[in-house]
Design a protein around this motif. Structure first.
Motif, short mmCIF file in Angstrom:
data_model
loop_
_atom_site.label_atom_id
_atom_site.label_comp_id
_atom_site.label_asym_id
_atom_site.label_seq_id
_atom_site.Cartn_x
_atom_site.Cartn_y
_atom_site.Cartn_z
N ALA A 2 -2.10 3.10 9.17
CA ALA A 2 -0.63 3.16 9.21
C ALA A 2 -0.11 2.28 8.05
O ALA A 2 -0.64 1.40 7.53
N SER A 3 1.08 2.61 7.52
CA SER A 3 2.01 2.15 6.37
C SER A 3 2.88 1.07 6.79
O SER A 3 3.23 0.83 7.93
N SER A 4 2.31 -0.14 6.09
CA SER A 4 3.24 -1.30 6.56
C SER A 4 4.88 -1.25 6.08
O SER A 4 5.62 -2.08 6.46
N ALA A 5 5.08 -0.35 5.25
CA ALA A 5 6.44 -0.20 4.86
C ALA A 5 7.68 0.00 5.78
O ALA A 5 8.76 -0.34 5.69
N ALA A 6 7.19 0.76 7.03
CA ALA A 6 8.05 1.24 7.87
C ALA A 6 8.17 0.11 8.92
O ALA A 6 8.70 0.39 10.03
N VAL A 7 7.37 -0.94 8.86
CA VAL A 7 7.39 -2.09 10.00
C VAL A 7 8.59 -2.64 10.21
O VAL A 7 9.27 -3.12 8.99
N PRO A 8 9.29 -2.74 11.15
CA PRO A 8 10.44 -3.55 11.65
C PRO A 8 10.29 -4.94 11.18
O PRO A 8 9.04 -5.56 11.27
N PHE A 9 11.28 -5.85 10.70
CA PHE A 9 11.10 -6.94 10.30
C PHE A 9 10.68 -8.10 11.43
O PHE A 9 10.10 -8.89 10.93
#
Length: 70
Positions: A2-9
């Motif tokens: 999974a990409s960590s770019a789309a992880v909510p803060f």
């Protein structure tokens, strides 16, 4: 992977959404002026019942209160 770019803060900060939501709700309640603040604080209390199960049957429930005062 999974990409960590789309992880909510809130997830990146290591907390659950419920924890994040509770923090935000507390901030909003603390910003209110009276009498709205005291009204909102009374709605914050949660009451629930707990029943123990013995041999597949519920026992007498006990009422619990989960309030910020303790």
């Amino acid at each position: 992977m999974a990409s960590s770019a789309a992880v909510p803060f809130w997830r990146a900060a290591g907390m659950t959404y419920i924890t994040y939501s509770n923090i935000c709700a507390n901030l909003v309640r603390n910003c209110l002026k009276e009498p709205h603040k005291s009204e909102a604080l009374t709605r914050e209390r949660v009451h629930f019942s707990v029943s123990k199960w013995v041999d597949g049957k519920p026992q007498k429930p006990t009422i619990r209160s989960d309030s910020p005062e303790g």
